[in-house]
Write a protein that holds these residues in place. Structure first.
Motif, PDB file in Angstrom:
ATOM      1  N   ASN A   1       9.353  -2.950  -1.440  1.00 39.93           N
ATOM      2  CA  ASN A   1      10.027  -1.653  -1.413  1.00 39.93           C
ATOM      3  C   ASN A   1       9.811  -0.886  -2.708  1.00 39.93           C
ATOM      4  O   ASN A   1       9.590   0.323  -2.709  1.00 39.93           O
ATOM      5  CB  ASN A   1      11.524  -1.842  -1.166  1.00 39.93           C
ATOM      6  CG  ASN A   1      11.835  -2.293   0.252  1.00 39.93           C
ATOM      7  OD1 ASN A   1      11.068  -2.036   1.173  1.00 39.93           O
ATOM      8  ND2 ASN A   1      12.949  -2.982   0.433  1.00 39.93           N
TER       9      ASN A   1
ATOM     10  N   GLU B   1       5.959   0.273  -3.012  1.00 42.59           N
ATOM     11  CA  GLU B   1       5.418   1.230  -2.046  1.00 42.59           C
ATOM     12  C   GLU B   1       5.339   2.625  -2.653  1.00 42.59           C
ATOM     13  O   GLU B   1       6.309   3.158  -3.165  1.00 42.59           O
ATOM     14  CB  GLU B   1       6.284   1.259  -0.781  1.00 42.59           C
ATOM     15  CG  GLU B   1       5.621   1.926   0.385  1.00 42.59           C
ATOM     16  CD  GLU B   1       6.347   1.640   1.693  1.00 42.59           C
ATOM     17  OE1 GLU B   1       5.722   1.790   2.754  1.00 42.59           O
ATOM     18  OE2 GLU B   1       7.519   1.249   1.655  1.00 42.59           O
TER      19      GLU B   1
ATOM     20  N   GLU C   1      -6.224   3.662  -3.092  1.00 40.43           N
ATOM     21  CA  GLU C   1      -4.879   4.235  -3.189  1.00 40.43           C
ATOM     22  C   GLU C   1      -4.991   5.702  -3.567  1.00 40.43           C
ATOM     23  O   GLU C   1      -5.819   6.076  -4.410  1.00 40.43           O
ATOM     24  CB  GLU C   1      -4.059   3.494  -4.247  1.00 40.43           C
ATOM     25  CG  GLU C   1      -3.688   2.078  -3.872  1.00 40.43           C
ATOM     26  CD  GLU C   1      -2.740   1.462  -4.895  1.00 40.43           C
ATOM     27  OE1 GLU C   1      -1.544   1.386  -4.620  1.00 40.43           O
ATOM     28  OE2 GLU C   1      -3.224   1.068  -5.975  1.00 40.43           O
TER      29      GLU C   1
ATOM     30  N   ILE D   1      -4.790   1.976   1.394  1.00 39.91           N
ATOM     31  CA  ILE D   1      -3.390   1.593   1.348  1.00 39.91           C
ATOM     32  C   ILE D   1      -2.515   2.799   1.689  1.00 39.91           C
ATOM     33  O   ILE D   1      -2.650   3.870   1.075  1.00 39.91           O
ATOM     34  CB  ILE D   1      -2.999   1.049  -0.037  1.00 39.91           C
ATOM     35  CG1 ILE D   1      -3.912  -0.120  -0.427  1.00 39.91           C
ATOM     36  CG2 ILE D   1      -1.543   0.623  -0.054  1.00 39.91           C
ATOM     37  CD1 ILE D   1      -3.855  -1.291   0.503  1.00 39.91           C
ATOM     38  N   GLY D   2      -1.662   2.646   2.674  1.00 44.46           N
ATOM     39  CA  GLY D   2      -0.776   3.735   3.066  1.00 44.46           C
ATOM     40  C   GLY D   2      -0.015   3.369   4.326  1.00 44.46           C
ATOM     41  O   GLY D   2      -0.066   2.231   4.805  1.00 44.46           O
ATOM     42  N   THR D   3       0.664   4.360   4.867  1.00 47.31           N
ATOM     43  CA  THR D   3       1.480   4.139   6.063  1.00 47.31           C
ATOM     44  C   THR D   3       0.979   4.922   7.274  1.00 47.31           C
ATOM     45  O   THR D   3       1.590   4.877   8.328  1.00 47.31           O
ATOM     46  CB  THR D   3       2.943   4.534   5.792  1.00 47.31           C
ATOM     47  OG1 THR D   3       2.989   5.904   5.352  1.00 47.31           O
ATOM     48  CG2 THR D   3       3.552   3.646   4.711  1.00 47.31           C
TER      49      THR D   3
ATOM     50  N   GLU E   1      -4.407   2.903   8.244  1.00 50.02           N
ATOM     51  CA  GLU E   1      -4.196   2.506   6.859  1.00 50.02           C
ATOM     52  C   GLU E   1      -3.431   1.183   6.803  1.00 50.02           C
ATOM     53  O   GLU E   1      -2.740   0.806   7.760  1.00 50.02           O
ATOM     54  CB  GLU E   1      -3.425   3.596   6.100  1.00 50.02           C
ATOM     55  CG  GLU E   1      -4.172   4.919   6.057  1.00 50.02           C
ATOM     56  CD  GLU E   1      -3.343   6.059   5.502  1.00 50.02           C
ATOM     57  OE1 GLU E   1      -3.852   7.191   5.447  1.00 50.02           O
ATOM     58  OE2 GLU E   1      -2.162   5.830   5.146  1.00 50.02           O
TER      59      GLU E   1
ATOM     60  N   SER F   1      -0.533  -1.029   5.261  1.00 49.38           N
ATOM     61  CA  SER F   1       0.732  -0.950   4.538  1.00 49.38           C
ATOM     62  C   SER F   1       0.731  -1.933   3.374  1.00 49.38           C
ATOM     63  O   SER F   1       0.206  -3.043   3.466  1.00 49.38           O
ATOM     64  CB  SER F   1       1.896  -1.257   5.486  1.00 49.38           C
ATOM     65  OG  SER F   1       3.104  -1.406   4.762  1.00 49.38           O
TER      66      SER F   1
ATOM     67  N   ARG G   1       3.083  -3.579   2.407  1.00 47.05           N
ATOM     68  CA  ARG G   1       3.865  -4.754   2.803  1.00 47.05           C
ATOM     69  C   ARG G   1       2.999  -5.817   3.482  1.00 47.05           C
ATOM     70  O   ARG G   1       3.327  -7.001   3.441  1.00 47.05           O
ATOM     71  CB  ARG G   1       4.993  -4.337   3.762  1.00 47.05           C
ATOM     72  CG  ARG G   1       5.961  -3.327   3.178  1.00 47.05           C
ATOM     73  CD  ARG G   1       6.894  -2.807   4.247  1.00 47.05           C
ATOM     74  NE  ARG G   1       7.772  -1.779   3.736  1.00 47.05           N
ATOM     75  CZ  ARG G   1       8.961  -2.009   3.199  1.00 47.05           C
ATOM     76  NH1 ARG G   1       9.392  -3.248   3.132  1.00 47.05           N
ATOM     77  NH2 ARG G   1       9.709  -1.037   2.730  1.00 47.05           N
ATOM     78  N   LYS G   2       1.907  -5.370   4.120  1.00 47.15           N
ATOM     79  CA  LYS G   2       1.052  -6.304   4.847  1.00 47.15           C
ATOM     80  C   LYS G   2      -0.173  -6.717   4.048  1.00 47.15           C
ATOM     81  O   LYS G   2      -1.021  -7.461   4.557  1.00 47.15           O
ATOM     82  CB  LYS G   2       0.610  -5.678   6.173  1.00 47.15           C
ATOM     83  CG  LYS G   2       1.762  -5.361   7.122  1.00 47.15           C
ATOM     84  CD  LYS G   2       1.246  -4.762   8.412  1.00 47.15           C
ATOM     85  CE  LYS G   2       2.392  -4.448   9.372  1.00 47.15           C
ATOM     86  NZ  LYS G   2       1.899  -3.836  10.631  1.00 47.15           N
TER      87      LYS G   2
END
Length: 229
Positions: free
Chosen positions: A84, A87, A133, A164-166, A170, A172, A174-175
């Motif tokens: 968190n 990100e 990024e 890297i992004g949401t 892309e 995440s 987190r993954k």
């Protein structure tokens, strides 16, 4: 090159756990309640079994289960809290890769722009991995340039690239950890060392960031006029 891990003393390990605990408690409001429940439930069950006459052996078992449950909660919630916090932060992907278990050779911001778009180059058993990024459209263009540059020296080594992004298509943040661990191991340790040396020679000459130069970094008018003809 990956640095050998230094041995951490017992006191240093406890200090690290304390820092992780404090960080997670600040980031996650459910961490402390879940931790308390993870400790109290096994202890309560052990005491109940003792009162039922099943013997004192359940007390040390309950203590060990409580400690194990506390470590599991700390590990899961601290990882979530770190994701968190990471990100959207520039350089977060490189930081995660540098702390990933295994032999990963990370070169943060091997290619970048003045708008803080960057490509991190990672060398590992899967091959060469590019992590981008920044603004997706600019990052994809920068990624293409970096792939063409690296393809001259990596030979038959596999190359993977992720933005890297949401957004759609892309990866995440987190993954990122699980995605890297699931990649096939295509190279041997000797191959990784050889590839690392070749890329190191290629990247030894620094690159100027691409894009418009910010005003505060431009030479003054007087300095331009004093340049020799």
């Amino acid at each position: 090159m990956a640095k050998p891990q230094e041995k951490v003393s017992f006191g240093g390990r406890l200090k690290q756990i304390g820092q992780v605990f404090a960080f997670t408690a600040r980031q996650d409001k459910w961490f402390v309640p879940l931790l308390i429940a993870a400790v109290l439930i096994p202890l309560a069950v052990a005491v109940l079994l003792l009162l039922l006459g099943l013997g004192w052996a359940w007390i040390p078992i309950g203590v060990m289960v409580a400690l194990l449950a506390a470590l599991i909660v700390l590990n899961l919630r601290s990882n979530a809290a770190m994701m968190n916090a990471a990100e959207g932060q520039p350089g977060a992907a490189a930081s995660i890769m540098e702390n990933l278990r295994g032999d990963w050779r990370v070169r943060p911001a091997a290619s970048s722009t003045t708008q803080f778009d960057m490509i991190h180059v990672v060398i590992g058993r899967p091959g060469v991995i590019l992590l981008g990024e920044g603004q997706p459209q600019r990052v994809r263009g920068l990624m293409g340039q970096e792939k063409r540059r690296l393809s001259k020296v990596i030979g038959n080594a596999p190359m993977y690239d992720y933005v890297i992004g949401t957004g759609e298509g892309e990866l995440s943040i987190r993954k990122l950890r699980t995605t890297m661990m699931r990649l096939p191991r295509n190279l041997t340790g000797k191959d990784v060392n050889s590839l690392d040396k070749r890329l190191g020679a290629l990247m030894s000459r620094p690159q100027m960031p691409k894009g418009a130069i910010p005003k505060n970094m431009r030479p003054s008018k007087g300095a331009r006029q004093q340049r020799p003809r």
